[in-house]
Write an enzyme that holds these catalytic residues in place. Sequence first.
Site, PDB file in Angstrom:
ATOM      1  N   GLU A 145       0.836  -1.196   0.000  1.00  0.00           N
ATOM      2  CA  GLU A 145       0.000   0.000   0.000  1.00  0.00           C
ATOM      3  C   GLU A 145       0.876   1.253   0.000  1.00  0.00           C
ATOM      4  O   GLU A 145       1.794   1.376   0.812  1.00  0.00           O
ATOM      5  CB  GLU A 145      -0.904   0.006   1.230  1.00  0.00           C
ATOM      6  CG  GLU A 145      -1.843   1.194   1.296  1.00  0.00           C
ATOM      7  CD  GLU A 145      -2.717   1.161   2.530  1.00  0.00           C
ATOM      8  OE1 GLU A 145      -3.835   1.689   2.450  1.00  0.00           O
ATOM      9  OE2 GLU A 145      -2.286   0.616   3.573  1.00  0.00           O
ATOM     10  N   HIS A 147       0.553   4.786   0.906  1.00  0.00           N
ATOM     11  CA  HIS A 147      -0.368   5.557   1.740  1.00  0.00           C
ATOM     12  C   HIS A 147       0.329   6.824   2.205  1.00  0.00           C
ATOM     13  O   HIS A 147       1.504   6.803   2.550  1.00  0.00           O
ATOM     14  CB  HIS A 147      -0.783   4.682   2.935  1.00  0.00           C
ATOM     15  CG  HIS A 147      -1.854   5.242   3.806  1.00  0.00           C
ATOM     16  ND1 HIS A 147      -1.651   6.308   4.652  1.00  0.00           N
ATOM     17  CD2 HIS A 147      -3.145   4.858   3.985  1.00  0.00           C
ATOM     18  CE1 HIS A 147      -2.769   6.569   5.302  1.00  0.00           C
ATOM     19  NE2 HIS A 147      -3.694   5.701   4.915  1.00  0.00           N
ATOM     20  N   ASP A 177      -3.257   4.319  -2.609  1.00  0.00           N
ATOM     21  CA  ASP A 177      -4.300   4.849  -1.731  1.00  0.00           C
ATOM     22  C   ASP A 177      -4.510   6.311  -2.113  1.00  0.00           C
ATOM     23  O   ASP A 177      -3.582   7.117  -2.044  1.00  0.00           O
ATOM     24  CB  ASP A 177      -3.877   4.721  -0.269  1.00  0.00           C
ATOM     25  CG  ASP A 177      -4.943   5.200   0.695  1.00  0.00           C
ATOM     26  OD1 ASP A 177      -5.205   6.420   0.726  1.00  0.00           O
ATOM     27  OD2 ASP A 177      -5.514   4.368   1.427  1.00  0.00           O
ATOM     28  N   HIS A 275      -7.145   1.505  -3.351  1.00  0.00           N
ATOM     29  CA  HIS A 275      -7.955   2.011  -2.241  1.00  0.00           C
ATOM     30  C   HIS A 275      -8.537   3.360  -2.643  1.00  0.00           C
ATOM     31  O   HIS A 275      -7.817   4.357  -2.717  1.00  0.00           O
ATOM     32  CB  HIS A 275      -7.115   2.153  -0.976  1.00  0.00           C
ATOM     33  CG  HIS A 275      -6.849   0.855  -0.297  1.00  0.00           C
ATOM     34  ND1 HIS A 275      -5.881   0.688   0.664  1.00  0.00           N
ATOM     35  CD2 HIS A 275      -7.451  -0.356  -0.429  1.00  0.00           C
ATOM     36  CE1 HIS A 275      -5.884  -0.568   1.086  1.00  0.00           C
ATOM     37  NE2 HIS A 275      -6.825  -1.214   0.428  1.00  0.00           N
ATOM     38  N   GLU A 311     -13.144   3.471   0.244  1.00  0.00           N
ATOM     39  CA  GLU A 311     -12.637   3.546   1.616  1.00  0.00           C
ATOM     40  C   GLU A 311     -12.986   4.920   2.186  1.00  0.00           C
ATOM     41  O   GLU A 311     -12.268   5.898   1.983  1.00  0.00           O
ATOM     42  CB  GLU A 311     -11.124   3.313   1.649  1.00  0.00           C
ATOM     43  CG  GLU A 311     -10.570   3.257   3.059  1.00  0.00           C
ATOM     44  CD  GLU A 311      -9.081   2.948   3.098  1.00  0.00           C
ATOM     45  OE1 GLU A 311      -8.519   2.944   4.194  1.00  0.00           O
ATOM     46  OE2 GLU A 311      -8.484   2.713   2.016  1.00  0.00           O
TER      47      GLU A 311
END
Length: 348
Positions: A145, A147, A177, A275, A311
């Site tokens: 991920e 992020h 993300d 995401h 999300e």
Amino acid sequence: MTALALPRLGVTLYSFTPYYHAREYSFEDLIRIAGERDLGPGLEIVGYQSIKGFPKLPDGFVKDFRRRVDEAGLELSAMGANADAGIPHDRLLNEDELTEYMAHQLHTAKELGFPIVRVQHSVTPDLMERLLPLAEKLDLTMGMEIHSPHSVHHPKIQALVERYEKLGSPHLGFIPDWGASLTRLPPSALQTYAAADVPRELLDAYDRQWDVFHAEGVITTDAEQGAQFRRMRELNERFGGDDVSVRIGTNAVGLFGHQRPEDWSAIMPWVVHVHGKFYGIDENGEEPSVPHGLLLRQLVDAGYTGYISSEWEGWHWNTTDDPFEMVAWQHRLMRRIFGEIEAEAGVR
């Protein structure tokens, strides 16, 4: 023109964290409601959040879980694994311990039926390489991920790109993300804190400072991040803030990233899951801080047909809006943009 190949929509149960923490709904309830309210078909869960005793599974859990997913008309998209090297109170897990910790979660993901496992930045390139034979044996894809505050430009991500190129395995990838690519502070956060009597002067100062950080570009070192945290705390003190108001300042540094949306193209060949982070939908049906049009067009142009997990992370401050309805609004937004993309391409 024939239909375009488009990404598929889904949801991570993380979006419904307030309901789960308050025990208003069980894990099983959330699966059922995601199906009933057409928030799939993709279903993502966070293992440690969703399953008591994870990564150990109770007797009969797998059979019951798969039955519930099938009955809800959902498809398993990804499982979020934790890579918390700080589990011991007095030290960090060493690489052997972290390898074992992650391996157990990979086995559990396979048992549950997930094809993709989200991993976090504590997993180094060396550790990813050590886990790769197991992932290949289990036919799982590990997605790192990306992020906020990290970005495709961060040294940790660049090191992984180099290792991926060396290893050349389809079982390695990235999970963008969208919280890493904001264009402004989420208005819903500013509005919520204003309603909680945080001084308007402080909120305006946070907003202006975030814009300054945004103009400076992404951070690539812990020292840069630390300096931004200190700057926000200084503003909190200067304008009479407290332990509540400081949260939006720290969130502005840790959660709301500055990467240009177009820069995701640097890792697009390795994108295995997405995401779809968002914080609110305005009266026009738009997400004012996350540029959905740019992000979705980029995925379509790259030929990405995997899942986007909605999300909703606005629950960190927004305790009034219904998380299920928020996800439904984002799905409507994304479907509308897909329709625009198809119209531009002449799809009938």
